[in-house]
Design a protein around this motif. Sequence first.
Motif, PDB file in Angstrom:
ATOM      1  N   MET A   1       0.845  -1.184   0.000  1.00 37.20           N
ATOM      2  CA  MET A   1       0.000   0.000   0.000  1.00 37.20           C
ATOM      3  C   MET A   1       0.888   1.244   0.000  1.00 37.20           C
ATOM      4  SD  MET A   1      -2.870   1.154   2.757  1.00 37.20           S
ATOM      5  CE  MET A   1      -3.880  -0.260   2.430  1.00 37.20           C
ATOM      6  N   ALA A   2       0.623   2.114  -0.939  1.00 38.67           N
ATOM      7  CA  ALA A   2       1.410   3.336  -1.054  1.00 38.67           C
ATOM      8  C   ALA A   2       0.907   4.372  -0.060  1.00 38.67           C
ATOM      9  CB  ALA A   2       1.324   3.883  -2.466  1.00 38.67           C
ATOM     10  N   ARG A   3       1.831   4.974   0.661  1.00 36.62           N
ATOM     11  CA  ARG A   3       1.489   6.027   1.621  1.00 36.62           C
ATOM     12  C   ARG A   3       2.221   7.286   1.192  1.00 36.62           C
ATOM     13  NH1 ARG A   3      -0.917   6.278   6.459  1.00 36.62           N
ATOM     14  NH2 ARG A   3      -0.204   7.820   7.956  1.00 36.62           N
TER      15      ARG A   3
ATOM     16  N   ASP B   1      -2.958   6.843   3.050  1.00 35.97           N
ATOM     17  CA  ASP B   1      -2.885   5.537   2.402  1.00 35.97           C
ATOM     18  C   ASP B   1      -3.760   5.578   1.159  1.00 35.97           C
ATOM     19  OD1 ASP B   1      -1.236   4.411   4.329  1.00 35.97           O
ATOM     20  OD2 ASP B   1      -2.932   3.835   5.594  1.00 35.97           O
ATOM     21  N   LEU B   2      -3.153   5.399   0.000  1.00 41.70           N
ATOM     22  CA  LEU B   2      -3.909   5.438  -1.252  1.00 41.70           C
ATOM     23  C   LEU B   2      -4.604   4.095  -1.468  1.00 41.70           C
ATOM     24  CD1 LEU B   2      -1.352   7.240  -3.573  1.00 41.70           C
ATOM     25  CD2 LEU B   2      -3.185   8.239  -2.230  1.00 41.70           C
ATOM     26  N   PRO B   3      -5.823   4.097  -2.009  1.00 37.87           N
ATOM     27  CA  PRO B   3      -6.536   2.840  -2.263  1.00 37.87           C
ATOM     28  C   PRO B   3      -5.797   2.002  -3.301  1.00 37.87           C
ATOM     29  CG  PRO B   3      -7.784   4.719  -3.090  1.00 37.87           C
ATOM     30  CD  PRO B   3      -6.614   5.265  -2.363  1.00 37.87           C
TER      31      PRO B   3
ATOM     32  N   LEU C   1      -4.485   9.674  -6.380  1.00 42.26           N
ATOM     33  CA  LEU C   1      -3.815  10.850  -5.835  1.00 42.26           C
ATOM     34  C   LEU C   1      -4.818  11.906  -5.358  1.00 42.26           C
ATOM     35  CD1 LEU C   1      -0.753  11.406  -8.190  1.00 42.26           C
ATOM     36  CD2 LEU C   1      -0.751  10.591  -5.836  1.00 42.26           C
ATOM     37  N   THR C   2      -6.051  11.868  -5.877  1.00 40.45           N
ATOM     38  CA  THR C   2      -7.053  12.846  -5.453  1.00 40.45           C
ATOM     39  C   THR C   2      -7.558  12.556  -4.044  1.00 40.45           C
ATOM     40  OG1 THR C   2      -8.913  11.631  -6.417  1.00 40.45           O
ATOM     41  CG2 THR C   2      -7.805  13.259  -7.819  1.00 40.45           C
ATOM     42  N   TYR C   3      -7.201  11.428  -3.447  1.00 38.88           N
ATOM     43  CA  TYR C   3      -7.560  11.123  -2.069  1.00 38.88           C
ATOM     44  C   TYR C   3      -6.734  11.957  -1.092  1.00 38.88           C
ATOM     45  CZ  TYR C   3     -10.609   7.204  -3.180  1.00 38.88           C
ATOM     46  OH  TYR C   3     -11.650   6.439  -3.630  1.00 38.88           O
ATOM     47  N   ILE C   4      -5.679  12.598  -1.586  1.00 33.49           N
ATOM     48  CA  ILE C   4      -4.870  13.492  -0.768  1.00 33.49           C
ATOM     49  C   ILE C   4      -5.557  14.848  -0.755  1.00 33.49           C
ATOM     50  CG2 ILE C   4      -2.625  14.604  -0.526  1.00 33.49           C
ATOM     51  CD1 ILE C   4      -1.442  12.224  -2.100  1.00 33.49           C
ATOM     52  N   TYR C   5      -5.818  15.393   0.439  1.00 32.09           N
ATOM     53  CA  TYR C   5      -6.500  16.672   0.583  1.00 32.09           C
ATOM     54  C   TYR C   5      -5.650  17.762  -0.056  1.00 32.09           C
ATOM     55  CZ  TYR C   5      -8.926  20.544   2.906  1.00 32.09           C
ATOM     56  OH  TYR C   5      -9.634  21.688   3.175  1.00 32.09           O
TER      57      TYR C   5
ATOM     58  N   LEU D   1       2.790   0.205  -7.953  1.00 31.12           N
ATOM     59  CA  LEU D   1       3.839   1.195  -7.709  1.00 31.12           C
ATOM     60  C   LEU D   1       4.987   0.583  -6.933  1.00 31.12           C
ATOM     61  CD1 LEU D   1       2.215   4.548  -6.530  1.00 31.12           C
ATOM     62  CD2 LEU D   1       3.517   4.156  -8.581  1.00 31.12           C
ATOM     63  N   SER D   2       6.188   0.919  -7.328  1.00 26.25           N
ATOM     64  CA  SER D   2       7.353   0.520  -6.540  1.00 26.25           C
ATOM     65  C   SER D   2       7.606   1.589  -5.480  1.00 26.25           C
ATOM     66  CB  SER D   2       8.578   0.364  -7.445  1.00 26.25           C
ATOM     67  OG  SER D   2       8.972   1.626  -7.948  1.00 26.25           O
ATOM     68  N   GLU D   3       8.468   1.281  -4.538  1.00 23.33           N
ATOM     69  CA  GLU D   3       8.804   2.249  -3.483  1.00 23.33           C
ATOM     70  C   GLU D   3       9.453   3.491  -4.073  1.00 23.33           C
ATOM     71  OE1 GLU D   3       8.166   2.212  -0.198  1.00 23.33           O
ATOM     72  OE2 GLU D   3       6.995   0.404  -0.545  1.00 23.33           O
ATOM     73  N   ASP D   4      10.291   3.295  -5.101  1.00 23.93           N
ATOM     74  CA  ASP D   4      10.980   4.424  -5.732  1.00 23.93           C
ATOM     75  C   ASP D   4       9.992   5.365  -6.410  1.00 23.93           C
ATOM     76  OD1 ASP D   4      13.381   3.376  -4.917  1.00 23.93           O
ATOM     77  OD2 ASP D   4      13.748   2.316  -6.812  1.00 23.93           O
ATOM     78  N   GLU D   5       8.997   4.784  -7.097  1.00 23.84           N
ATOM     79  CA  GLU D   5       8.000   5.611  -7.782  1.00 23.84           C
ATOM     80  C   GLU D   5       7.148   6.394  -6.778  1.00 23.84           C
ATOM     81  OE1 GLU D   5       7.322   2.890 -11.784  1.00 23.84           O
ATOM     82  OE2 GLU D   5       6.179   2.439  -9.959  1.00 23.84           O
TER      83      GLU D   5
END
Length: 123
Positions: free
Chosen positions: A1-3, A8-10, A19-23, A48-52
């Motif tokens: 899960m990308a944070r 935490d993005l779905p 990305l629109t879940y970020i205020y 997504l990888s950690e680097d991305e």
Amino acid sequence: MARIAGVDLPKKKRLEYALTYIYGIGLHTSRKILDATGLDYNKRVFELSEDEAATIAKEIRSSGIAVEGDLRKQVAMDIKALMDLGSYRGLRHRKGLPCRGQKTKTNARTRKGKKKTVGSATK
């Protein structure tokens, strides 16, 4: 899960919508960020990888976009400034009424709260 930016993005959403879940980030800004990082709009978050993810977070920070806590604090300070000035909008905020011209005789229950009855209807 990308944070990213404390959110935490779905997992199963496409990146441009996740990305629109970020205020503070809408669809247009999300697409700008993805263009700047060179990532595909159609990529899913779980791919997504950690680097991305780190690249996206770095782009958000470097672009100067206020997000999450900083933006919420800024909005709260703007509203407080209106109230301190005593402007019309500030007074409406202070009273808990809508401040964008909506009528309040029959609607505005969300802003005004639960209905308060003033007299008794039975005799």
